[in-house]
Motif scaffolding. Structure first.
Motif, PDB file in Angstrom:
ATOM      1  N   GLN A  33      53.390  51.907  47.258  1.00  0.00           N
ATOM      2  CA  GLN A  33      52.397  51.921  46.182  1.00  0.00           C
ATOM      3  C   GLN A  33      52.513  50.676  45.319  1.00  0.00           C
ATOM      4  OE1 GLN A  33      52.459  55.512  43.903  1.00  0.00           O
ATOM      5  NE2 GLN A  33      51.906  56.796  45.634  1.00  0.00           N
ATOM      6  N   GLN A  34      53.748  50.265  45.031  1.00  0.00           N
ATOM      7  CA  GLN A  34      53.963  49.063  44.222  1.00  0.00           C
ATOM      8  C   GLN A  34      53.416  47.825  44.935  1.00  0.00           C
ATOM      9  OE1 GLN A  34      57.982  48.357  42.973  1.00  0.00           O
ATOM     10  NE2 GLN A  34      57.445  46.520  41.852  1.00  0.00           N
ATOM     11  N   LYS A  35      53.684  47.699  46.228  1.00  0.00           N
ATOM     12  CA  LYS A  35      53.163  46.566  46.995  1.00  0.00           C
ATOM     13  C   LYS A  35      51.640  46.575  47.037  1.00  0.00           C
ATOM     14  CE  LYS A  35      57.248  46.098  49.874  1.00  0.00           C
ATOM     15  NZ  LYS A  35      57.845  46.275  51.188  1.00  0.00           N
ATOM     16  N   PHE A  36      51.062  47.764  47.186  1.00  0.00           N
ATOM     17  CA  PHE A  36      49.608  47.898  47.234  1.00  0.00           C
ATOM     18  C   PHE A  36      48.982  47.485  45.898  1.00  0.00           C
ATOM     19  CE2 PHE A  36      45.615  50.354  47.079  1.00  0.00           C
ATOM     20  CZ  PHE A  36      45.053  49.967  48.282  1.00  0.00           C
ATOM     21  N   LEU A  37      49.545  47.967  44.789  1.00  0.00           N
ATOM     22  CA  LEU A  37      49.053  47.590  43.465  1.00  0.00           C
ATOM     23  C   LEU A  37      49.205  46.092  43.232  1.00  0.00           C
ATOM     24  CD1 LEU A  37      50.441  50.529  41.292  1.00  0.00           C
ATOM     25  CD2 LEU A  37      48.090  50.188  42.073  1.00  0.00           C
ATOM     26  N   ALA A  38      50.350  45.546  43.646  1.00  0.00           N
ATOM     27  CA  ALA A  38      50.575  44.102  43.485  1.00  0.00           C
ATOM     28  C   ALA A  38      49.547  43.310  44.282  1.00  0.00           C
ATOM     29  CB  ALA A  38      51.994  43.733  43.911  1.00  0.00           C
ATOM     30  N   GLU A  39      49.271  43.742  45.505  1.00  0.00           N
ATOM     31  CA  GLU A  39      48.273  43.058  46.329  1.00  0.00           C
ATOM     32  C   GLU A  39      46.919  43.040  45.630  1.00  0.00           C
ATOM     33  OE1 GLU A  39      45.818  43.622  50.510  1.00  0.00           O
ATOM     34  OE2 GLU A  39      47.601  44.827  50.189  1.00  0.00           O
ATOM     35  N   ALA A  40      46.507  44.184  45.115  1.00  0.00           N
ATOM     36  CA  ALA A  40      45.207  44.270  44.449  1.00  0.00           C
ATOM     37  C   ALA A  40      45.179  43.428  43.181  1.00  0.00           C
ATOM     38  CB  ALA A  40      44.883  45.728  44.121  1.00  0.00           C
ATOM     39  N   GLN A  41      46.219  43.519  42.364  1.00  0.00           N
ATOM     40  CA  GLN A  41      46.238  42.788  41.109  1.00  0.00           C
ATOM     41  C   GLN A  41      46.333  41.278  41.311  1.00  0.00           C
ATOM     42  OE1 GLN A  41      49.446  44.793  39.066  1.00  0.00           O
ATOM     43  NE2 GLN A  41      48.030  46.241  38.110  1.00  0.00           N
ATOM     44  N   ILE A  42      47.186  40.848  42.211  1.00  0.00           N
ATOM     45  CA  ILE A  42      47.333  39.412  42.454  1.00  0.00           C
ATOM     46  C   ILE A  42      46.062  38.844  43.071  1.00  0.00           C
ATOM     47  CG2 ILE A  42      48.573  37.685  43.833  1.00  0.00           C
ATOM     48  CD1 ILE A  42      51.097  39.508  43.393  1.00  0.00           C
ATOM     49  N   THR A  43      45.542  39.522  44.073  1.00  0.00           N
ATOM     50  CA  THR A  43      44.307  39.051  44.711  1.00  0.00           C
ATOM     51  C   THR A  43      43.153  39.038  43.710  1.00  0.00           C
ATOM     52  OG1 THR A  43      45.082  39.966  46.802  1.00  0.00           O
ATOM     53  CG2 THR A  43      42.760  39.361  46.681  1.00  0.00           C
ATOM     54  N   GLY A  44      43.109  40.045  42.841  1.00  0.00           N
ATOM     55  CA  GLY A  44      42.051  40.119  41.838  1.00  0.00           C
ATOM     56  C   GLY A  44      42.096  38.999  40.816  1.00  0.00           C
ATOM     57  N   GLN A  45      43.242  38.351  40.661  1.00  0.00           N
ATOM     58  CA  GLN A  45      43.383  37.254  39.701  1.00  0.00           C
ATOM     59  C   GLN A  45      43.065  35.891  40.311  1.00  0.00           C
ATOM     60  OE1 GLN A  45      47.271  37.486  37.829  1.00  0.00           O
ATOM     61  NE2 GLN A  45      47.155  39.712  37.861  1.00  0.00           N
ATOM     62  N   LEU A  46      42.962  35.837  41.629  1.00  0.00           N
ATOM     63  CA  LEU A  46      42.747  34.562  42.309  1.00  0.00           C
ATOM     64  C   LEU A  46      41.266  34.257  42.443  1.00  0.00           C
ATOM     65  CD1 LEU A  46      45.399  34.991  45.134  1.00  0.00           C
ATOM     66  CD2 LEU A  46      45.638  33.703  43.003  1.00  0.00           C
ATOM     67  N   GLU A  47      40.925  33.011  42.287  1.00  0.00           N
ATOM     68  CA  GLU A  47      39.556  32.557  42.504  1.00  0.00           C
ATOM     69  C   GLU A  47      39.592  31.324  43.396  1.00  0.00           C
ATOM     70  OE1 GLU A  47      37.009  32.189  39.104  1.00  0.00           O
ATOM     71  OE2 GLU A  47      38.132  33.719  38.017  1.00  0.00           O
ATOM     72  N   HIS A  48      39.111  31.498  44.619  1.00  0.00           N
ATOM     73  CA  HIS A  48      39.084  30.403  45.586  1.00  0.00           C
ATOM     74  C   HIS A  48      38.049  30.760  46.636  1.00  0.00           C
ATOM     75  CE1 HIS A  48      40.368  27.827  48.934  1.00  0.00           C
ATOM     76  NE2 HIS A  48      40.892  27.065  47.993  1.00  0.00           N
ATOM     77  N   PRO A  49      37.320  29.782  47.157  1.00  0.00           N
ATOM     78  CA  PRO A  49      36.291  30.086  48.164  1.00  0.00           C
ATOM     79  C   PRO A  49      36.819  30.795  49.411  1.00  0.00           C
ATOM     80  CG  PRO A  49      36.120  27.811  47.431  1.00  0.00           C
ATOM     81  CD  PRO A  49      37.359  28.376  46.815  1.00  0.00           C
ATOM     82  N   ASN A  50      38.106  30.641  49.726  1.00  0.00           N
ATOM     83  CA  ASN A  50      38.671  31.258  50.922  1.00  0.00           C
ATOM     84  C   ASN A  50      39.441  32.553  50.641  1.00  0.00           C
ATOM     85  OD1 ASN A  50      37.642  29.239  52.579  1.00  0.00           O
ATOM     86  ND2 ASN A  50      39.404  27.932  52.205  1.00  0.00           N
ATOM     87  N   ILE A  51      39.326  33.079  49.429  1.00  0.00           N
ATOM     88  CA  ILE A  51      39.978  34.342  49.069  1.00  0.00           C
ATOM     89  C   ILE A  51      38.891  35.354  48.733  1.00  0.00           C
ATOM     90  CG2 ILE A  51      41.499  35.519  47.442  1.00  0.00           C
ATOM     91  CD1 ILE A  51      43.013  32.848  47.179  1.00  0.00           C
ATOM     92  N   VAL A  52      38.949  36.500  49.376  1.00  0.00           N
ATOM     93  CA  VAL A  52      37.950  37.538  49.168  1.00  0.00           C
ATOM     94  C   VAL A  52      38.120  38.124  47.764  1.00  0.00           C
ATOM     95  CG1 VAL A  52      37.092  39.762  49.994  1.00  0.00           C
ATOM     96  CG2 VAL A  52      37.964  38.089  51.625  1.00  0.00           C
ATOM     97  N   PRO A  53      37.035  38.137  46.956  1.00  0.00           N
ATOM     98  CA  PRO A  53      37.167  38.667  45.596  1.00  0.00           C
ATOM     99  C   PRO A  53      37.305  40.192  45.569  1.00  0.00           C
ATOM    100  CG  PRO A  53      34.916  37.930  46.002  1.00  0.00           C
ATOM    101  CD  PRO A  53      35.725  37.577  47.218  1.00  0.00           C
TER     102      PRO A  53
END
Length: 159
Positions: free
Chosen positions: A70-90
């Motif tokens: 659960q911690q890894k899953f939350l981290a994945e969502a939170q970290i990915t949600g903070q990134l902005e790049h054309p090659n990263i899915v929002p």
């Protein structure tokens, strides 16, 4: 409020007009299976509020009871949600279904899967295609990613 190790986040249950949780993940209506990994699955879903198709990722049933997962899953969502790049899915949103399942929705991207990109066949055993996967990765890197990969190797002093 959900707490998993050092990560804490406020998750509200998504509900329809009747007050009951709806869809397979919160307010979303599942349209089909897109993929699955070691801890989670991704489905194509309809967002009825915004009238768009999204990808929704959630934990597999066998992984939901593990605080580490659960911690890894939350981290994945939170970290990915903070990134902005054309090659990263929002990431669009994170939530919890009425039955407690944590999920996050993201832009659905059309195109080839990594297996298709690498020219791998789908087999029953993940290890059955190991030699093909290795060759596919080499082929892929040599034709598409060599300049970037060389930069990574140079930065990390790897020959």
């Amino acid at each position: 409020l959900a707490k998993a190790g050092a990560l804490t986040m406020r998750i509200s249950e998504s509900r329809d007009d009747s007050g009951a949780g709806c869809g397979t993940a919160g307010r979303f209506v599942e349209l089909g299976h897109l993929g699955q990994g070691g801890m989670g699955k991704v489905v194509e879903a309809e967002d009825p509020d915004l009238k768009r198709t999204v990808a929704v990722k959630s934990l597999l049933p066998r992984a939901r009871s593990s605080p580490d997962v659960q911690q890894k899953f939350l981290a994945e969502a939170q970290i990915t949600g903070q990134l902005e790049h054309p090659n990263i899915v929002p990431v669009h949103e994170m939530g919890r279904t009425a039955d407690g399942e944590i999920y996050f929705s993201m832009k659905k991207v059309e195109g080839e899967s990594l297996a298709e990109l690498l020219g791998l066949s789908v087999r029953a055993s993940p290890l059955a295609d190991c030699a093909s996967a290795n060759a596919g990765v080499r082929r892929c890197f040599s034709t598409r990613f060599t300049p970037g990969w060389n930069l990574v190797l140079h930065i990390h002093n790897i020959s």
